[in-house]
Write an enzyme that holds these catalytic residues in place. Structure first.
Site, PDB file in Angstrom:
ATOM      1  N   GLY A 195      52.920  44.875  52.428  1.00 41.27           N
ATOM      2  CA  GLY A 195      51.790  45.795  52.366  1.00 41.27           C
ATOM      3  C   GLY A 195      50.630  45.135  51.651  1.00 41.27           C
ATOM      4  O   GLY A 195      50.776  44.047  51.094  1.00 41.27           O
ATOM      5  N   PRO A 197      47.678  44.051  49.059  1.00 48.68           N
ATOM      6  CA  PRO A 197      47.803  43.721  47.640  1.00 48.68           C
ATOM      7  C   PRO A 197      47.572  44.974  46.785  1.00 48.68           C
ATOM      8  O   PRO A 197      46.770  45.825  47.153  1.00 48.68           O
ATOM      9  CB  PRO A 197      46.679  42.712  47.391  1.00 48.68           C
ATOM     10  CG  PRO A 197      46.215  42.275  48.727  1.00 48.68           C
ATOM     11  CD  PRO A 197      46.599  43.319  49.722  1.00 48.68           C
ATOM     12  N   GLY A 198      48.291  45.047  45.692  1.00 45.30           N
ATOM     13  CA  GLY A 198      48.054  46.129  44.736  1.00 45.30           C
ATOM     14  C   GLY A 198      48.629  47.472  45.131  1.00 45.30           C
ATOM     15  O   GLY A 198      48.256  48.498  44.580  1.00 45.30           O
ATOM     16  N   GLY A 200      51.796  48.228  44.845  1.00 49.81           N
ATOM     17  CA  GLY A 200      52.930  48.544  43.979  1.00 49.81           C
ATOM     18  C   GLY A 200      54.231  47.871  44.371  1.00 49.81           C
ATOM     19  O   GLY A 200      55.302  48.352  44.014  1.00 49.81           O
ATOM     20  N   THR A 202      55.366  44.806  43.419  1.00 49.77           N
ATOM     21  CA  THR A 202      55.989  44.257  42.216  1.00 49.77           C
ATOM     22  C   THR A 202      56.555  45.385  41.357  1.00 49.77           C
ATOM     23  O   THR A 202      57.663  45.288  40.829  1.00 49.77           O
ATOM     24  CB  THR A 202      54.943  43.475  41.390  1.00 49.77           C
ATOM     25  OG1 THR A 202      54.261  42.593  42.267  1.00 49.77           O
ATOM     26  CG2 THR A 202      55.590  42.708  40.274  1.00 49.77           C
ATOM     27  N   HIS A 417      15.687  49.596  52.370  1.00 51.84           N
ATOM     28  CA  HIS A 417      16.902  49.098  53.012  1.00 51.84           C
ATOM     29  C   HIS A 417      18.036  50.128  52.893  1.00 51.84           C
ATOM     30  O   HIS A 417      18.646  50.508  53.892  1.00 51.84           O
ATOM     31  CB  HIS A 417      17.305  47.770  52.363  1.00 51.84           C
ATOM     32  CG  HIS A 417      18.562  47.172  52.891  1.00 51.84           C
ATOM     33  ND1 HIS A 417      18.565  46.109  53.756  1.00 51.84           N
ATOM     34  CD2 HIS A 417      19.855  47.501  52.686  1.00 51.84           C
ATOM     35  CE1 HIS A 417      19.809  45.810  54.067  1.00 51.84           C
ATOM     36  NE2 HIS A 417      20.620  46.635  53.426  1.00 51.84           N
ATOM     37  N   GLU A 418      18.261  50.591  51.683  1.00 48.89           N
ATOM     38  CA  GLU A 418      19.344  51.556  51.484  1.00 48.89           C
ATOM     39  C   GLU A 418      19.034  52.875  52.187  1.00 48.89           C
ATOM     40  O   GLU A 418      19.924  53.500  52.759  1.00 48.89           O
ATOM     41  CB  GLU A 418      19.592  51.798  49.991  1.00 48.89           C
ATOM     42  CG  GLU A 418      20.086  50.564  49.217  1.00 48.89           C
ATOM     43  CD  GLU A 418      21.292  49.905  49.836  1.00 48.89           C
ATOM     44  OE1 GLU A 418      22.130  50.605  50.438  1.00 48.89           O
ATOM     45  OE2 GLU A 418      21.403  48.663  49.750  1.00 48.89           O
ATOM     46  N   HIS A 421      20.081  52.621  55.783  1.00 50.28           N
ATOM     47  CA  HIS A 421      21.513  52.892  55.990  1.00 50.28           C
ATOM     48  C   HIS A 421      21.784  54.393  55.944  1.00 50.28           C
ATOM     49  O   HIS A 421      22.412  54.957  56.832  1.00 50.28           O
ATOM     50  CB  HIS A 421      22.348  52.267  54.859  1.00 50.28           C
ATOM     51  CG  HIS A 421      22.446  50.776  54.904  1.00 50.28           C
ATOM     52  ND1 HIS A 421      22.785  50.089  56.034  1.00 50.28           N
ATOM     53  CD2 HIS A 421      22.308  49.843  53.928  1.00 50.28           C
ATOM     54  CE1 HIS A 421      22.824  48.792  55.759  1.00 50.28           C
ATOM     55  NE2 HIS A 421      22.533  48.613  54.485  1.00 50.28           N
ATOM     56  N   ASP A 493      25.597  42.893  55.682  1.00 51.30           N
ATOM     57  CA  ASP A 493      25.641  43.935  56.726  1.00 51.30           C
ATOM     58  C   ASP A 493      25.829  43.301  58.090  1.00 51.30           C
ATOM     59  O   ASP A 493      26.626  43.763  58.912  1.00 51.30           O
ATOM     60  CB  ASP A 493      24.311  44.717  56.755  1.00 51.30           C
ATOM     61  CG  ASP A 493      24.045  45.438  55.448  1.00 51.30           C
ATOM     62  OD1 ASP A 493      25.014  45.739  54.738  1.00 51.30           O
ATOM     63  OD2 ASP A 493      22.861  45.694  55.152  1.00 51.30           O
TER      64      ASP A 493
HETATM   65  P1  ADP Z   1      51.514  44.386  44.464  1.00 51.91           P
HETATM   66  O1  ADP Z   1      52.712  43.721  43.941  1.00 51.91           O
HETATM   67  O2  ADP Z   1      51.781  45.260  45.652  1.00 51.91           O
HETATM   68  O3  ADP Z   1      50.336  43.496  44.690  1.00 51.91           O
HETATM   69  P2  ADP Z   1      51.544  45.588  41.872  1.00 51.91           P
HETATM   70  O4  ADP Z   1      52.886  46.206  41.886  1.00 51.91           O
HETATM   71  O5  ADP Z   1      51.412  44.298  41.156  1.00 51.91           O
HETATM   72  O6  ADP Z   1      51.009  45.423  43.357  1.00 51.91           O
HETATM   73  O7  ADP Z   1      50.508  46.637  41.297  1.00 51.91           O
HETATM   74  C1  ADP Z   1      49.669  46.336  40.224  1.00 51.91           C
HETATM   75  C2  ADP Z   1      49.518  47.540  39.322  1.00 51.91           C
HETATM   76  O8  ADP Z   1      48.887  48.616  40.005  1.00 51.91           O
HETATM   77  C3  ADP Z   1      50.837  48.110  38.868  1.00 51.91           C
HETATM   78  O9  ADP Z   1      51.277  47.462  37.715  1.00 51.91           O
HETATM   79  C4  ADP Z   1      50.503  49.570  38.620  1.00 51.91           C
HETATM   80  O10 ADP Z   1      49.917  49.738  37.355  1.00 51.91           O
HETATM   81  C5  ADP Z   1      49.469  49.856  39.666  1.00 51.91           C
HETATM   82  N1  ADP Z   1      50.068  50.442  40.880  1.00 51.91           N
HETATM   83  C6  ADP Z   1      50.071  49.890  42.115  1.00 51.91           C
HETATM   84  N2  ADP Z   1      50.688  50.691  42.988  1.00 51.91           N
HETATM   85  C7  ADP Z   1      51.104  51.760  42.312  1.00 51.91           C
HETATM   86  C8  ADP Z   1      51.819  52.945  42.671  1.00 51.91           C
HETATM   87  N3  ADP Z   1      52.225  53.169  43.930  1.00 51.91           N
HETATM   88  N4  ADP Z   1      52.084  53.850  41.703  1.00 51.91           N
HETATM   89  C9  ADP Z   1      51.666  53.653  40.445  1.00 51.91           C
HETATM   90  N5  ADP Z   1      51.008  52.549  40.040  1.00 51.91           N
HETATM   91  C10 ADP Z   1      50.711  51.622  40.950  1.00 51.91           C
HETATM   92 ZN    ZN Z   2      22.655  46.813  53.450  1.00 52.71          ZN
END
Ligand code: ADP
Ligand code: ZN
Length: 594
Positions: A195, A197-198, A200, A202, A417-418, A421, A493
């Protein structure tokens, strides 16, 4: 400490090189003019010379103007007697012989240097992911979290319920492995979380370990792929050995695509090493027994480029998608992270969740954290809706740059410009409503128009995408209409316009002339080849993309020229207030349209 050693080694190397260079240069400092032996004898006979120096088989002397001469004495010559007879002062010099110790040392310097460089390289590299245990070179370099330390629980992960359900099963297994093996169930050895990045991934992996109370080893795929062939493979071997010794446990491999990319996919450099590492990983996974009780969890955001061998049964045969959260998910994630922060009564998480489409869990966490910081800085005792909005803008677009010096003229261009849009989006039915327009610079942008979807969209129709093209072009067109000039401000843009238009034609089959076929461009970096097409098709595609953009351009220009008076009004208000919201725009538009 690591940097200290690295610096030290660099200085040592520089010192040694300088020393070598110096000792080489020191030798031929004095320039001798070599002359023939006959001429030398002539000079002796004519009494020009009064003193000479003999060293080995050369005779040297200096003249009054300090020029140095030398000549080589032929073997079996009687030069010495001759010189003595002429009464010339002779000084004999012995050849300088370095001490044997120094000599051996000097000849070893290059090898010593090599060893030194190698040693310090090894020390310096591959440490990035770890930080926990200091481990010898070639070891896995995995970072270990003790079961006692790992406090992450499934409750900390919000908004990804399907993924959590799958994960819960694995937790069960780790807690009571016998129950599963007795029932004859095959236990997964590998789980692939994929999925954006970020989202969850990890966090989920940590939660498995935390819930089951088992050790958690984590390593990043990029740590395996070093520049030295064979090291990655040995690290994999080591990691699995360590895992088995500490079973039951979780081994988490982040960014598995760094090693697991499709083999023979070209890629850039270091291919042998990567393939070796990948092969070793496959071998180790195949070697797992069900009663090893080690579960490999891997994460990637490029599951599409993974080598199919990795996904075969017995390897990462369980794949769990960890999607970006939807509205409900975002609300839950916000609440999870706001647990320990004082929140004002006016905060409605549902509204905040609605206003953050496309945010990942990490961004939401970041936003709540940012809000807490803003609260402290403002000397308030709880986080209000206003603070949350500010925090959202910051996460979305970077910090405000109020100190950035912008000329009045630039500011004016940005305002138009803005407005371009915003007004185009406003006038096109089916676009996302305009939420906010600002000319306060943030990050790299001079201004920003923010639209917010009314409901979550999982797919977009052609009209919506076309409206997007019009809205994106609106900025540039407003500049053209008012200033009859183009600026670089619209660069981003335009890049997005090209991207969307090309995808509409080539990927989403939205051009009638090209038809519902995909013509994806190649992705050489990841070894994805482009689709083959005839030259005729390529020309047709280009034509269709251009047509599409042209139609969007005409539509947007039409809107802005028709409503020039509204555009002027909004721009003026924007110049005064710097930021205007949905309601203020609505007011202005209504004034004109009665
Ligand atoms: P990934 O490994 O998918 O890139 P991480 O697990 O490192 O993302 O997420 C980074 C931080 O973002 C986590 O430590 C947490 O604080 C927050 N976070 C991300 N997804 C969630 C989630 N589903 N629920 C709660 N916190 C989340
Ligand atoms: Zn613009």
């Amino acid at each position: 400490m690591k940097y200290f050693y690295k610096n030290l080694s660099i200085w040592l190397i520089i010192a040694l090189i300088a020393f070598l260079a110096f000792s080489l240069l020191k030798g031929p400092a004095k320039v001798y003019h070599t002359i023939a032996y006959n001429d030398f004898l002539d000079k002796v006979d004519n009494g020009i010379l009064s003193a000479v120096t003999i060293k080995e088989n050369t005779i040297s002397w200096s003249t009054a103007d300090n020029t140095s001469y030398q000549t080589i004495i032929p073997k079996e010559s009687t030069a010495l007697d001759h010189l003595l007879k002429k009464g010339i002062r002779i000084q004999v010099k012995e050849e300088m012989k370095p001490h044997w110790f120094l000599k051996t040392f000097l000849s070893w310097i290059p090898i010593l240097l090599l060893i030194l460089v190698w040693f310090f390289f090894m020390r310096g590299s591959g440490q990035a992911g770890g930080g926990g245990k200091a481990m010898a070179f070639g070891k896995s370099r995995a970072h270990l979290v003790d079961p006692e330390q790992s406090k992450v629980r499934l409750a900390d992960v919000a908004g990804v319920d399907e993924a959590k359900e799958e994960i819960a099963e694995i937790v069960d297994f780790l807690k009571q492995p016998d129950k599963f093996t007795d029932a004859g169930a095959r236990i997964p050895t590998g789980v692939l979380l994929y999925g954006e990045p970020g989202t969850g991934k990890t966090l989920l992996a940590k939660a498995i370990a935390g819930e089951a109370g088992v050790p958690f080893y984590s390593i990043s795929g990029s740590n395996f792929v070093e520049m030295y062939v064979g090291i990655g493979a040995s690290r994999v071997r080591d990691l699995f050995k360590e895992g088995k010794q500490n079973a039951p446990c979780i081994i988490f491999i982040d960014e598995i695509d760094a090693v697991g990319r499709h083999r023979s996919s070209g890629g850039v450099g270091g291919n042998d090493e990567r393939e070796q590492t990948l092969n070793q990983l496959l071998v180790e996974m195949d070697g797992f027994e069900a009663n090893d009780h080690v579960i490999i969890v891997a994460a990637t955001n490029r599951q599409d480029i993974l080598d199919p061998a990795l996904l075969r049964p017995g390897r990462f045969d369980r794949q769990v998608m960890v999607p970006l959260p939807d509205v409900g998910g975002r609300e839950k994630i916000l609440k999870v992270h706001a647990r320990n922060i004082k929140i004002a009564d006016d905060v409605d998480w549902t509204i905040t969740a609605k206003g953050t489409p496309g945010f990942s869990g990490a961004q939401l966490a970041n936003m709540v954290n940012e809000a807490a910081l803003l609260m402290t800085r403002a000397g308030k005792d709880s986080v209000t809706m206003e603070i949350l909005e500010e925090a959202k803008d910051k996460v979305m677009m970077g910090a405000e740059r109020k100190s950035m010096i912008i000329t009045e003229h630039e500011k004016k261009i940005t305002a138009y410009h803005e407005t371009g849009h915003a007004l185009v989006a406003w006038m096109l039915p089916g676009s996302d409503p305009v939420h906010k327009v600002t000319i306060i610079p943030r990050g790299r942008a001079l201004g920003m128009t923010m639209q917010l979807p009314q409901e979550e969209r999982n797919s977009h129709d052609r009209t919506y995408l076309f409206n997007n093209l019009c809205t994106l072009l609106g900025g540039r067109i407003a500049e053209e209409i008012v200033f009859n000039e183009m600026t670089t401000g619209a660069g981003n843009d335009i890049a997005r316009v090209s991207d969307i238009a090309r995808k509409m034609v080539c990927e989403w089959g939205m051009s009638d002339a090209v038809g519902p076929m995909t013509f994806k461009p190649s992705d050489p970096l990841n070894g994805v080849p482009g689709q083959i097409m005839s030259e005729k098709t390529a020309l047709l595609i280009d034509h269709e993309v251009k047509q599409l953009v042209q139609r969007a351009y005409d539509t947007a220009k039409d809107i802005l020229t028709t409503h020039r008076d509204i555009m002027e009004d909004i721009s003026q208000t924007l110049l005064e207030k710097e930021t205007i919201n949905h309601d203020e725009i609505k007011q202005i538009v209504q004034q004109h349209q009665g």
